[in-house]
Design a protein around this motif. Structure first.
Motif, PDB file in Angstrom:
ATOM      1  N   GLN A  55      32.399  20.049  62.237  1.00 11.92           N
ATOM      2  CA  GLN A  55      32.292  19.365  60.944  1.00 11.92           C
ATOM      3  C   GLN A  55      33.533  18.520  60.665  1.00 11.92           C
ATOM      4  OE1 GLN A  55      31.565  22.860  58.475  1.00 11.92           O
ATOM      5  NE2 GLN A  55      29.471  22.155  58.054  1.00 11.92           N
ATOM      6  N   ARG A  56      34.693  19.057  60.996  1.00 14.48           N
ATOM      7  CA  ARG A  56      35.925  18.296  60.763  1.00 14.48           C
ATOM      8  C   ARG A  56      36.003  17.076  61.677  1.00 14.48           C
ATOM      9  NH1 ARG A  56      37.888  23.683  60.037  1.00 14.48           N
ATOM     10  NH2 ARG A  56      38.595  23.833  62.207  1.00 14.48           N
TER      11      ARG A  56
ATOM     12  N   ASN B 271      27.115  17.595  54.886  1.00 13.02           N
ATOM     13  CA  ASN B 271      27.783  18.762  54.314  1.00 13.02           C
ATOM     14  C   ASN B 271      27.249  19.039  52.914  1.00 13.02           C
ATOM     15  OD1 ASN B 271      29.972  20.303  52.859  1.00 13.02           O
ATOM     16  ND2 ASN B 271      30.789  20.296  54.946  1.00 13.02           N
TER      17      ASN B 271
ATOM     18  N   TYR C 105      34.529  22.088  55.148  1.00 13.65           N
ATOM     19  CA  TYR C 105      34.355  21.759  56.569  1.00 13.65           C
ATOM     20  C   TYR C 105      34.919  22.912  57.384  1.00 13.65           C
ATOM     21  CZ  TYR C 105      33.857  17.245  54.277  1.00 13.65           C
ATOM     22  OH  TYR C 105      33.470  16.223  53.438  1.00 13.65           O
TER      23      TYR C 105
ATOM     24  N   LEU D 271      33.727  14.423  60.219  1.00 12.99           N
ATOM     25  CA  LEU D 271      34.334  13.787  59.057  1.00 12.99           C
ATOM     26  C   LEU D 271      35.414  12.801  59.489  1.00 12.99           C
ATOM     27  CD1 LEU D 271      34.838  13.598  55.968  1.00 12.99           C
ATOM     28  CD2 LEU D 271      36.501  15.446  56.260  1.00 12.99           C
TER      29      LEU D 271
END
Length: 526
Positions: free
Chosen positions: A51-52, A325, A46, A55
């Motif tokens: 992206q983090r 991902n 990530y 998540l």
């Protein structure tokens, strides 16, 4: 507390650290290194803030994920490391600590070594103090490794996470110190403390499943919940005051343990073992082995069944874990071996169950080593009981018990996921040749070179690390193949490969036979 009661503490501490000079560094490095390396793994998966954040949002909304890992308090790289690895590292530190304390207190008394040491200038409280100092040394090493490894993500957060993990270890070290005063058996002391650790994990999991902020009453009833509620790397600031709660628990439990040890004789306990009937009811060596190990097998069986139920409920959420991902998907496919995400996730979970089952099998085999070194085997073998017949009873529990707990994990996965039972049970049983190979290696080491028998734990630990962390670190296949689990067919969903299964089964047979041959030729410990 008088200084007389602590006489000999320094010498006993040096002795404890010398005896554990291999186990403690390895355990500390594995526990701390697991967390410290997490930043690099997550960074590769990530790499962007978006992206983090995605998540973190998906994990916060998934109650199954919260029950397993805990809530996500921050979507920074450090915050995700604390979420993904913090709880399990705290459990590993707790297991390490309870083993160390029981090993240097109740186990020393059970084997009679403490009585000989106490004949010298050794204070009543010295053995307990030395055991706690050994545990403190190991947990301090974990704190330093975690803090140094994650300092780049924020010094305050890294220190908070390290103290949360090490503090949890000390909570259960002092808890084990109390339990060791209550029981006459080291095995029972470890089992009871491990049961309390399991209860703490379940309370934390139940609390986190019901709320995304970690402030459930159930979470606060659990020392494992305290660790996560320090909230390392939280953008709103760490809760440093929770460390005072951990410190208070350690101090109170230490005081209770010292109070109890001052009120009993060496070798005695507050809950003495109930005497058996005048006429023995165990007619064979196999019946004795079953009697000695049935409690352990029952505990592992329940744990694997519950674990299967928990992980089976997470299969439908596998897509949430991966999201879009591609690298995360590749890791699951590398561990699970299938391109279909649900099959890859199931294969990953089955593989993890297999690697953990190897720990049960190795521990069950090494019970023979414990019986020998504690000299409980000697009077048994003085009767008309052959060495092989005595060993066979424990080996049946080890090899058949591993098959049983893997079957129960498959049942749990199938029931919770709602999938047909046969393929998942087949995938679970496909792990057995690798489990038996590690158990056979333990038999060989104990039978031929008994002083090297504890090394079987190290081999099993390396195999677990290769299978668990190796794919995430993108280790070459040659490295993964060092573990017998790297050669097994990837099920469910894939093709059954009989060659590696048969080869590993044959290897396990050869190792076991060689170990038993060595047992027949060598002298028993006296």
């Amino acid at each position: 507390m008088s200084t007389l009661g602590l006489a000999g503490t320094a010498s006993l501490t040096r002795l404890a650290l010398r005896r554990d000079r291999l186990m403690l560094p390895v355990w500390a490095l594995v526990t701390g290194g697991l967390v410290a390396s997490g930043a690099g793994s997550l960074q590769s998966l990530y790499g962007t803030a978006a992206q983090r954040a995605e998540l973190a949002a998906s994990m916060s909304a998934n109650s199954s994920m919260r029950s397993l890992y805990g809530p996500v308090f921050d979507d920074s790289l450090g915050g995700l490391v604390a979420w993904r690895f913090g709880t399990f590292a705290a459990v590993l530190a707790a297991v390490m600590s309870l083993v160390v304390v029981v090993r240097h207190t109740r186990e020393e008394e059970e084997t009679g070594r403490q009585e000989m040491l106490s004949a010298g200038a050794v204070g009543r409280r010295a053995p307990l103090t030395a055991a706690l100092l050994a545990a403190l040394t190991a947990n301090t090493a974990v704190v330093l490794i975690v803090t140094a490894g994650l300092a780049g993500q924020g010094t305050a957060g890294a220190l908070a996470l390290g103290l949360a993990i090490g503090g949890t270890g000390m909570v259960f070290a002092t808890m084990a110190a109390i339990v060791a005063q209550l029981t006459e058996s080291a095995r029972l002391a470890k089992g009871l403390t491990a049961g309390l650790l399991g209860l703490a994990f379940v309370l934390r999991a139940a609390g986190d499943a019901g709320t995304a902020d970690g402030d459930s009453v159930l979470s606060w009833l659990s020392p494992v919940g305290w660790a996560e509620n320090i909230r390392a790397f939280d953008a709103d600031g760490e809760r440093w005051w929770v460390l005072a709660l951990i410190a208070a628990a350690v101090l109170v439990q230490t005081a209770v343990a010292y109070g109890l040890t001052a009120r009993r004789d060496v070798g005695m306990s507050f809950l003495p073992t109930r005497p058996g009937p005048a006429d023995g009811r165990l007619a064979t060596a196999g019946a004795l082995a079953w009697r000695l190990q049935r409690g352990t097998l029952l505990g592992w069986s329940l744990g694997f069944l519950l674990g299967g139920l928990v992980f089976g409920g997470m299969v439908e959420g596998a897509a949430d874990i991966v999201g879009g991902n591609e690298q995360a998907r590749q890791i699951f496919e590398r561990m699970g071996g299938q391109s279909a995400l649900t099959d890859a996730f199931l294969g990953t979970m089955v593989g993890l169950f297999g690697m953990v089952a190897a720990l049960f099998a190795v521990g069950s085999v090494l019970r023979l080593h414990g019986e020998e070194t504690s000299q409980r085997a000697e009077p048994l073998l003085a009767a008309p009981v052959g060495r092989l017949r005595w060993a066979a009873g424990h080996l049946v529990v080890a090899f058949a018990g591993a098959a049983l707990i893997l079957l129960l994990s498959g049942v749990g996965l199938a029931l919770s996921y709602g999938r047909e039972l046969g393929p998942i049970l087949g995938a679970a049983l496909a792990q057995l040749p690798a489990v038996w190979t590690l158990a056979g290696l333990a038999v060989l080491l104990w039978g031929a070179v008994p002083k090297a028998a504890p090394a079987a734990w190290g081999v099993a630990g390396v195999c677990l690390a290769l299978g668990w962390i190796g794919p995430a670190l993108d280790l070459p296949q040659a490295a993964l193949d060092l573990s017998p689990f790297g050669h097994l067919p990837k099920l469910p969903g894939g093709d059954m490969a009989w060659t590696p299964v048969l080869v590993l089964t044959a290897l396990a047979t050869v190792l076991t036979a060689a170990g038993l041959a060595g047992l027949r030729r060598r002298d028993m410990a006296g």
